[in-house]
Design an enzyme around this catalytic site. Structure first.
Site, PDB file in Angstrom:
ATOM      1  N   ARG A  84     -77.851  31.782 -45.040  1.00 48.97           N
ATOM      2  CA  ARG A  84     -78.397  32.048 -46.373  1.00 48.97           C
ATOM      3  C   ARG A  84     -79.884  31.716 -46.451  1.00 48.97           C
ATOM      4  NH1 ARG A  84     -73.892  28.571 -49.388  1.00 48.97           N
ATOM      5  NH2 ARG A  84     -73.727  27.715 -47.306  1.00 48.97           N
ATOM      6  N   GLN A 119     -71.384  21.465 -31.458  1.00 47.71           N
ATOM      7  CA  GLN A 119     -70.224  22.140 -32.057  1.00 47.71           C
ATOM      8  C   GLN A 119     -70.297  23.571 -31.527  1.00 47.71           C
ATOM      9  OE1 GLN A 119     -70.437  22.935 -36.241  1.00 47.71           O
ATOM     10  NE2 GLN A 119     -68.308  23.583 -36.377  1.00 47.71           N
ATOM     11  N   GLY A 146     -66.976  25.737 -39.585  1.00 48.05           N
ATOM     12  CA  GLY A 146     -66.722  24.870 -40.736  1.00 48.05           C
ATOM     13  C   GLY A 146     -67.134  23.421 -40.546  1.00 48.05           C
ATOM     14  N   GLY A 186     -76.360  17.837 -43.224  1.00 41.26           N
ATOM     15  CA  GLY A 186     -77.785  17.879 -42.871  1.00 41.26           C
ATOM     16  C   GLY A 186     -78.653  18.566 -43.913  1.00 41.26           C
ATOM     17  N   GLY A 192     -68.482  22.294 -54.095  1.00 43.66           N
ATOM     18  CA  GLY A 192     -67.051  22.001 -54.124  1.00 43.66           C
ATOM     19  C   GLY A 192     -66.757  21.127 -55.330  1.00 43.66           C
ATOM     20  N   GLU A 214     -63.379  24.327 -53.000  1.00 43.24           N
ATOM     21  CA  GLU A 214     -64.632  25.055 -52.755  1.00 43.24           C
ATOM     22  C   GLU A 214     -64.791  26.169 -53.794  1.00 43.24           C
ATOM     23  OE1 GLU A 214     -67.144  24.312 -50.355  1.00 43.24           O
ATOM     24  OE2 GLU A 214     -65.892  22.559 -50.661  1.00 43.24           O
ATOM     25  N   ARG A 240    -110.853  18.760 -41.635  1.00 44.18           N
ATOM     26  CA  ARG A 240    -109.846  19.160 -40.647  1.00 44.18           C
ATOM     27  C   ARG A 240    -109.465  17.995 -39.724  1.00 44.18           C
ATOM     28  NH1 ARG A 240    -112.414  24.192 -38.037  1.00 44.18           N
ATOM     29  NH2 ARG A 240    -110.588  23.973 -36.695  1.00 44.18           N
ATOM     30  N   ALA A 246    -136.528  20.837 -41.226  1.00 45.53           N
ATOM     31  CA  ALA A 246    -135.656  21.864 -41.817  1.00 45.53           C
ATOM     32  C   ALA A 246    -135.852  23.198 -41.102  1.00 45.53           C
ATOM     33  CB  ALA A 246    -135.976  22.011 -43.295  1.00 45.53           C
TER      34      ALA A 246
HETATM   35  C1  UD1 Z   1     -70.758  22.103 -48.584  1.00 48.32           C
HETATM   36  C2  UD1 Z   1     -69.384  21.600 -49.036  1.00 48.32           C
HETATM   37  C3  UD1 Z   1     -69.323  21.642 -50.557  1.00 48.32           C
HETATM   38  C4  UD1 Z   1     -70.427  20.782 -51.129  1.00 48.32           C
HETATM   39  C5  UD1 Z   1     -71.783  21.246 -50.621  1.00 48.32           C
HETATM   40  C6  UD1 Z   1     -72.842  20.236 -51.003  1.00 48.32           C
HETATM   41  C7  UD1 Z   1     -67.720  22.135 -47.333  1.00 48.32           C
HETATM   42  C8  UD1 Z   1     -66.625  23.056 -46.918  1.00 48.32           C
HETATM   43  N1  UD1 Z   1     -68.353  22.437 -48.460  1.00 48.32           N
HETATM   44  O1  UD1 Z   1     -70.874  23.464 -48.925  1.00 48.32           O
HETATM   45  O2  UD1 Z   1     -68.070  21.107 -50.994  1.00 48.32           O
HETATM   46  O3  UD1 Z   1     -70.396  20.813 -52.543  1.00 48.32           O
HETATM   47  O4  UD1 Z   1     -71.783  21.319 -49.188  1.00 48.32           O
HETATM   48  O5  UD1 Z   1     -74.122  20.661 -50.629  1.00 48.32           O
HETATM   49  O6  UD1 Z   1     -67.959  21.153 -46.647  1.00 48.32           O
HETATM   50  N2  UD1 Z   1     -72.273  22.741 -40.749  1.00 48.32           N
HETATM   51  C9  UD1 Z   1     -71.949  22.490 -39.426  1.00 48.32           C
HETATM   52  N3  UD1 Z   1     -71.040  23.306 -38.825  1.00 48.32           N
HETATM   53  C10 UD1 Z   1     -70.418  24.318 -39.477  1.00 48.32           C
HETATM   54  C11 UD1 Z   1     -70.751  24.555 -40.825  1.00 48.32           C
HETATM   55  C12 UD1 Z   1     -71.676  23.747 -41.434  1.00 48.32           C
HETATM   56  O7  UD1 Z   1     -72.473  21.588 -38.807  1.00 48.32           O
HETATM   57  O8  UD1 Z   1     -69.606  24.985 -38.856  1.00 48.32           O
HETATM   58  C13 UD1 Z   1     -73.305  21.910 -41.394  1.00 48.32           C
HETATM   59  C14 UD1 Z   1     -74.489  22.724 -41.861  1.00 48.32           C
HETATM   60  O9  UD1 Z   1     -75.515  22.726 -40.875  1.00 48.32           O
HETATM   61  C15 UD1 Z   1     -74.949  21.996 -43.119  1.00 48.32           C
HETATM   62  C16 UD1 Z   1     -73.690  21.291 -43.593  1.00 48.32           C
HETATM   63  O10 UD1 Z   1     -72.776  21.300 -42.536  1.00 48.32           O
HETATM   64  O11 UD1 Z   1     -75.949  21.061 -42.842  1.00 48.32           O
HETATM   65  C17 UD1 Z   1     -73.086  21.953 -44.822  1.00 48.32           C
HETATM   66  O12 UD1 Z   1     -72.768  23.286 -44.562  1.00 48.32           O
HETATM   67  P1  UD1 Z   1     -73.032  24.414 -45.624  1.00 48.32           P
HETATM   68  O13 UD1 Z   1     -72.658  25.708 -45.013  1.00 48.32           O
HETATM   69  O14 UD1 Z   1     -74.390  24.280 -46.169  1.00 48.32           O
HETATM   70  O15 UD1 Z   1     -71.962  24.021 -46.748  1.00 48.32           O
HETATM   71  P2  UD1 Z   1     -72.016  24.419 -48.291  1.00 48.32           P
HETATM   72  O16 UD1 Z   1     -71.566  25.805 -48.463  1.00 48.32           O
HETATM   73  O17 UD1 Z   1     -73.330  24.055 -48.842  1.00 48.32           O
HETATM   74 MG    MG Z   2     -75.078  23.513 -47.944  1.00 44.54          MG
END
Ligand code: UD1
Ligand code: MG
Length: 467
Positions: A20, A76, A81, A105, A144, A159, A321, A411
């Site tokens: 996104r 991973q 997820g 993160g 969520g 979610e 700079r 100058a």
């Molecule tokens: C997630 C939560 C949601 C919460 C929101 C808060 C879940 C399923 N949903 O949604 O409940 O309200 O954050 O901001 O946890 N990541 C991985 N591996 C993956 C997928 C994601 O390491 O396979 C990491 C991403 O890099 C990111 C974090 O997990 O830093 C969250 O993932 P993201 O896809 O942003 O979750 P949200 O849709 O924001």
């Molecule tokens: Mg997120």
């Protein structure tokens, strides 16, 4: 900072593709106030003094692995997820029986204090298997939702994509930060499935799984929405940048920095301002700026990589700079650029100048329009200017060059040879004054533009006179 001696491991999930966000590298490498999101998080986490910090990364994220070093990074392999991401870290936590603090993160502004309270919520009693950091959002879309029982325990986290219309009304949301009982975590993770709208393994299913195992999920609520905002899109990153900038402005104002129009002043994460500093409107601080007490930065100035002493005045319209050190009571005026140079106390570069690769002593007056000529098309060269030197306006100082203490540059000179102390160096074309020349020139021009030109009596043709 941890209250008990119970071991603490922190796992930061950062393997997501960040689709996104539409950025090339890892999402968590996007910057806030010029510093990657992941670094902000690591800073907050380190203050908790955990026993281990593990960052979960995705394939090809070497840049992220380097950025988090010396923290451990674990791969991973497939981004399916947040639950699966946490699973990837479990290999490193085989015999770990303390608490596992899990953070997403992409929530870079989370504070150490909230994380600490979250850990305490998990440690409240032995039957609390999980604690979740929550906040109430006026508009919870995308987050969520926390569904609680009458005692305030989490029944489940739903979610957005899986929520019913009624569940979507809930405004208490999951920030993504959890503290979990490390002894049971692996077992719970084993029960995750991907039967949901996104076909992913959700970390948010763990409270339900823990409940089936007889453990509660407690909630710690932070009232500060901004610290836990997730960052999934460019628009959200921009929103966070605005919040972070505002926090920096307030931080400096609390410390006595005067700003007429703070909203137009932009800081970097590492900006350091002394006491009684004044920042006029529309000033940009890039990385590595440190400003001493009582210095004033005037409007429309752009500063990066510079250490400025006290009681100096910079700008308006100055560009400083990287690699620059300015002393005390220095004056850098309008339309002046300084690069990789040091300028001694009380020296002045007041108007329209360029100083690059230069070491300038104290009490120098670097006149209007004077420049160091530091580049020969291939290499950069240095200019050394001693104490008390007077560089006349519109001079070109062709480097490499040494101008010793107290010397005077006339100058309009182009200086190519070293100038000894207290000497005058002048290098100009010979001056010539031709009396009446301008009048004749004008007359001739006027006659040429009339229909019947009259012959000019004077034989001097101004066009042919060398100018
Ligand atoms: C997630 C939560 C949601 C919460 C929101 C808060 C879940 C399923 N949903 O949604 O409940 O309200 O954050 O901001 O946890 N990541 C991985 N591996 C993956 C997928 C994601 O390491 O396979 C990491 C991403 O890099 C990111 C974090 O997990 O830093 C969250 O993932 P993201 O896809 O942003 O979750 P949200 O849709 O924001
Ligand atoms: Mg997120």
């Amino acid at each position: 900072m941890t209250a008990t001696n119970r071991p603490l491991a922190c796992v930061i999930l950062a393997a997501g593709k960040g689709q996104r966000m539409k950025s090339k590298g890892p999402k968590v490498m996007n910057e806030l106030l010029g510093w990657p999101m992941i670094k902000w998080l690591l800073e907050s986490v380190r203050r908790l003094e955990p026993d281990r910090i593990i960052v979960v990364v995705g394939p090809g994220m070497e840049e992220l692995v380097q950025a988090v070093h010396p923290c451990e990074a674990v791969l991973q392999p497939q981004q399916d997820g947040t639950g699966s991401a946490l699973k990837s870290a479990m290999g490193l936590l085989q015999k770990f029986s303390g608490d596992v603090l899990v953070i997403l993160g992409d929530t870079p502004m989370i504070t150490t204090a909230s994380l600490w309270h979250l850990i305490q919520a998990r440690r409240q009693s032995a039957d609390v298997g999980i604690a979740v950091l929550a906040t109430e959002m006026a508009n919870p879309t995308g987050y969520g939702r926390l569904l609680l029982d009458a005692d305030g325990n989490v029944v489940r986290i739903r979610e957005e994509k899986d929520a019913s219309l009624q569940e979507k009304q809930v405004r208490l949301v999951n920030t993504g930060a959890f503290c979990m009982d490390g002894k049971r975590l692996e077992r719970w993770l084993g029960s995750l499935n991907n039967r949901n709208a996104q076909k992913e393994y959700y970390i948010t299913d763990l409270p339900e799984i823990a409940a089936r195992d007889g453990y509660k999920t407690r909630v710690h609520v932070t009232f500060d929405n901004d610290e836990v905002r997730g960052c999934n899109t460019r628009a959200e990153l921009f929103a966070l940048e605005r919040i972070a900038q505002q926090r920096m402005r307030e931080h400096f104002m609390e410390r006595g920095v005067a700003m007429q129009d703070p909203q137009t002043v932009y800081f970097h994460f590492d900006t350091v301002l002394g006491e009684n500093v004044t920042i006029e409107p529309n000033v940009y601080f890039g990385p590595g700026v440190e400003i001493g007490d009582g210095t004033r930065v005037r409007a429309f100035s752009h500063l990066e990589g510079v250490k400025i002493g006290s009681k100096s005045v910079i700008g308006p319209f100055a560009r400083i700079r990287p690699g620059t050190v300015l002393g005390d009571e220095v004056r850098i005026g309008n339309f002046v650029e300084i690069k990789k140079s040091s300028i001694g106390d009380r020296s002045k570069v007041s108007h329209l100048g360029y100083v690059g690769d230069c070491e300038m002593g104290e009490d120098v007056n670097f006149g209007c329009g004077a420049i160091t000529v530091n580049y020969d098309g291939f290499e950069k060269h240095n200019t050394l200017i001693g104490k008390g030197v007077m560089v006349g306006s519109n001079s070109n100082l062709i480097a490499p060059l040494i101008i010793d203490d107290g010397a005077f540059i006339a100058a309009g000179s182009t200086i190519t040879q070293n100038v000894p102390a207290d000497a005058l160096s002048v290098s100009r074309a010979k001056e010539e004054v031709r009396k009446g020349w301008a009048a004749i020139y004008r007359q001739k021009k006027t006659e040429r533009t009339t229909k019947k030109p009259k012959p000019v009596k004077d034989k001097t043709d101004p066009q042919k006179v060398e100018s």
